[in-house]
Design a protein around this motif. Structure first.
Motif, PDB file in Angstrom:
ATOM      1  N   GLY A  49      -4.515  29.847   9.404  1.00  0.00           N
ATOM      2  CA  GLY A  49      -4.121  31.128   9.979  1.00  0.00           C
ATOM      3  C   GLY A  49      -2.786  31.661   9.487  1.00  0.00           C
ATOM      4  N   GLN A  51       0.049  34.963  10.696  1.00  0.00           N
ATOM      5  CA  GLN A  51       0.330  35.987  11.687  1.00  0.00           C
ATOM      6  C   GLN A  51       0.834  37.234  10.968  1.00  0.00           C
ATOM      7  OE1 GLN A  51       2.072  34.557  15.302  1.00  0.00           O
ATOM      8  NE2 GLN A  51       1.908  32.436  14.663  1.00  0.00           N
ATOM      9  N   VAL A 109      -3.666  38.277  14.049  1.00  0.00           N
ATOM     10  CA  VAL A 109      -3.705  36.949  13.452  1.00  0.00           C
ATOM     11  C   VAL A 109      -5.010  36.852  12.660  1.00  0.00           C
ATOM     12  CG1 VAL A 109      -2.135  35.640  14.919  1.00  0.00           C
ATOM     13  CG2 VAL A 109      -4.396  36.122  15.777  1.00  0.00           C
ATOM     14  N   SER A 211      -2.511  33.611  22.429  1.00  0.00           N
ATOM     15  CA  SER A 211      -1.941  32.609  21.513  1.00  0.00           C
ATOM     16  C   SER A 211      -1.068  31.666  22.335  1.00  0.00           C
ATOM     17  CB  SER A 211      -1.060  33.279  20.466  1.00  0.00           C
ATOM     18  OG  SER A 211      -1.812  34.153  19.677  1.00  0.00           O
ATOM     19  N   TYR A 224      -3.975  29.909  17.860  1.00  0.00           N
ATOM     20  CA  TYR A 224      -4.433  31.290  18.066  1.00  0.00           C
ATOM     21  C   TYR A 224      -5.800  31.455  17.419  1.00  0.00           C
ATOM     22  CZ  TYR A 224      -1.969  31.626  13.504  1.00  0.00           C
ATOM     23  OH  TYR A 224      -1.505  31.400  12.236  1.00  0.00           O
ATOM     24  N   ILE A 226      -8.672  33.272  15.184  1.00  0.00           N
ATOM     25  CA  ILE A 226      -8.734  34.053  13.946  1.00  0.00           C
ATOM     26  C   ILE A 226     -10.199  34.422  13.705  1.00  0.00           C
ATOM     27  CG2 ILE A 226      -6.651  33.109  12.869  1.00  0.00           C
ATOM     28  CD1 ILE A 226      -8.393  31.066  11.409  1.00  0.00           C
ATOM     29  N   ALA A 311       7.128  32.901  12.031  1.00  0.00           N
ATOM     30  CA  ALA A 311       5.840  33.405  11.534  1.00  0.00           C
ATOM     31  C   ALA A 311       6.022  34.658  10.671  1.00  0.00           C
ATOM     32  CB  ALA A 311       4.896  33.681  12.702  1.00  0.00           C
TER      33      ALA A 311
END
Ligand code: FAD
Length: 400
Positions: A49, A51, A109, A211, A224, A226, A311
């Motif tokens: 993932g 962000q 995300v 998240s 989180y 995705i 992030a």
């Protein structure tokens, strides 16, 4: 070296990662021919993932990427912060519609591979951008005919081509960085990220929706959704003395469970669900070092790789791409001066955010009294005040 190399000569970008692909789209809009040289033989699905905060989305929106990305994105309503020691929720930070109305762009995300594929598709559909895989940029030098010559390796042979400039978007272990005198190599932080993704129907309901950020001594955990919510991305960040230049090293789940031995049972159960974990070593490159030299400029991780604790790694590469294009219009005669202006505009922001990420690394991993003080501050914070603390990062647009 001739700085007025014919405008028909391409700008070469080394690296079809997130920054290189975005730069190709942005520079093309400003009238440049672009040749994107990527070391990988194919763009395969490695990683997990990423962000994309509103500052990154504002750039992607202008380039027409956001609409194409939407089917693959997930917009969490909140980031919930927990104590990894007690399991209690400490605070929540509103994201979703709150952030979108505050900054005009979403907080999404995504899987890195989805973002890369969407960018690649748009790049391939754009006349004036050529992508060449299995091509590793080696160097840039003058030719006997007073042009710039970029040398790259393809299938074991050295190829040369004339170009106007070389943009090193070749990531944390950049080789184009050696073309910028005074550059530093990536410095290992002593921290390693364990990553995995799990189909959402394989996990209990409590992990869906918002998240999560869990804080504990010398480690933390982020999760989180995705792929439009179809998968859960989990990242466990730990202190470990392991270093390798790869994004696809297999990681041992039992080692991770051992590090998380005094965490709440439901977190340990979550970590125990996926069989396959990857890990990678987290590195820094001092953003205050040089980014440009003559007709060469670095962007993204090649210039300023940072810890993922704010992030902002992908977001900074995306911001760099937009600002590079702003300084480098198609009619620019003096390319080295334009590249230096790009560096001047970007350096303080990248260094500032790199500093926040390093500070977060210490705060997230506090133990004892500092951890108790941190948790108390979070507990008594107003959620919207917590979101407002990110205004300087999320509220950025390329027009500032
Ligand atoms: C395969 C891969 C998977 C990743 N997965 C994640 C993830 O899941 N989560 C996360 O937070 N970050 C991930 N990252 C890092 C993340 O993409 C970057 O931190 C961030 O997006 C900044 O992007 P960048 O364009 O500067 O560099 P990157 O996105 O790392 O792209 C660099 C590109 O340059 C290519 N390259 C390297 N050397 C050369 C050369 N000499 N010539 C030509 N091409 C070259 C690389 O193959 C790569 O495609 C990953 C990076 C890679 C390469």
């Amino acid at each position: 070296m001739n700085s007025d190399a014919a405008p028909s000569h391409p700008i070469v970008i080394a690296g079809a990662g997130i920054g290189g692909l975005t730069a190709a789209l942005a520079l093309r809009r400003n009238g440049h021919e672009i040749l994107l040289l990527e070391r990988a033989r194919e763009i395969s699905e490695v990683g997990a993932g990423l962000q994309l905060s509103p500052n990154a989305c504002s750039v992607l929106n202008r380039l027409g990427v956001l609409d194409a990305l939407e089917p693959y994105a997930y917009a969490p309503d909140n980031l919930r912060i927990y104590s990894g020691r007690s399991g209690n929720e400490l605070a929540h930070v509103p994201l979703g519609s709150y952030v979108k109305s505050r900054h005009g762009n979403p907080f999404w995300v995504v899987h890195r591979a989805d973002l890369q594929q969407v960018l690649l598709q748009l790049v391939r559909e754009t006349d004036g951008i050529t992508v060449q895989l299995a091509s590793t940029v080696q160097e840039l030098g003058p030719s006997p005919y007073d042009h710039l010559l970029c040398t790259y390796e393809k299938e074991g042979a050295l190829e040369k081509l004339e170009c106007r400039a070389l943009i090193g978007a070749d990531g944390v272990w950049s080789k184009t960085r050696k073309l910028v005198p005074g550059h530093q190599n990536a410095r290992f932080s002593g921290q390693v990220a364990y990553r995995t993704t799990i189909p959402i129907d394989k996990i209990p309901d409590r992990w869906r929706g918002d998240s999560g950020l869990w804080l504990h001594r010398n480690s933390h955990l982020v999760h989180y959704q995705i792929r439009a919510g179809k998968e859960l991305n989990i990242v466990a960040l730990v202190q470990e003395d392991w270093e390798d230049e790869t994004w696809s090293a297999k990681a041992d789940r039992e080692t991770l469970l051992h590090v998380f031995k005094d965490w709440p049972a439901d977190v340990r159960n979550l970590i125990g669900i996926p069989e396959n974990w990857l890990k990678w070593a987290l590195c820094n490159i001092d953003a205050t070092g040089p980014w440009t030299h003559g007709h060469v400029a670095l962007l993204g991780d090649a210039a300023h790789a940072m810890l993922p604790y704010m992030a902002q790694g992908a977001a900074m590469a995306i911001e760099d791409a937009a600002i590079l294009a702003k300084h480098l219009s198609g009619t620019t005669d003096n390319i080295p001066a334009a590249l230096r202006s790009f560096e001047r505009q970007r350096k303080s922001r990248a260094a500032h955010i790199q500093g926040i990420a390093s500070k977060n690394a210490r705060i997230f991993h506090f133990s004892g009294v500092p951890a108790m003080a941190r948790d108390a501050v979070l507990k008594y914070s107003n959620p919207e005040t917590l979101t407002a603390r990110f205004d300087e990062i999320y509220g950025w647009t390329q027009d500032q």
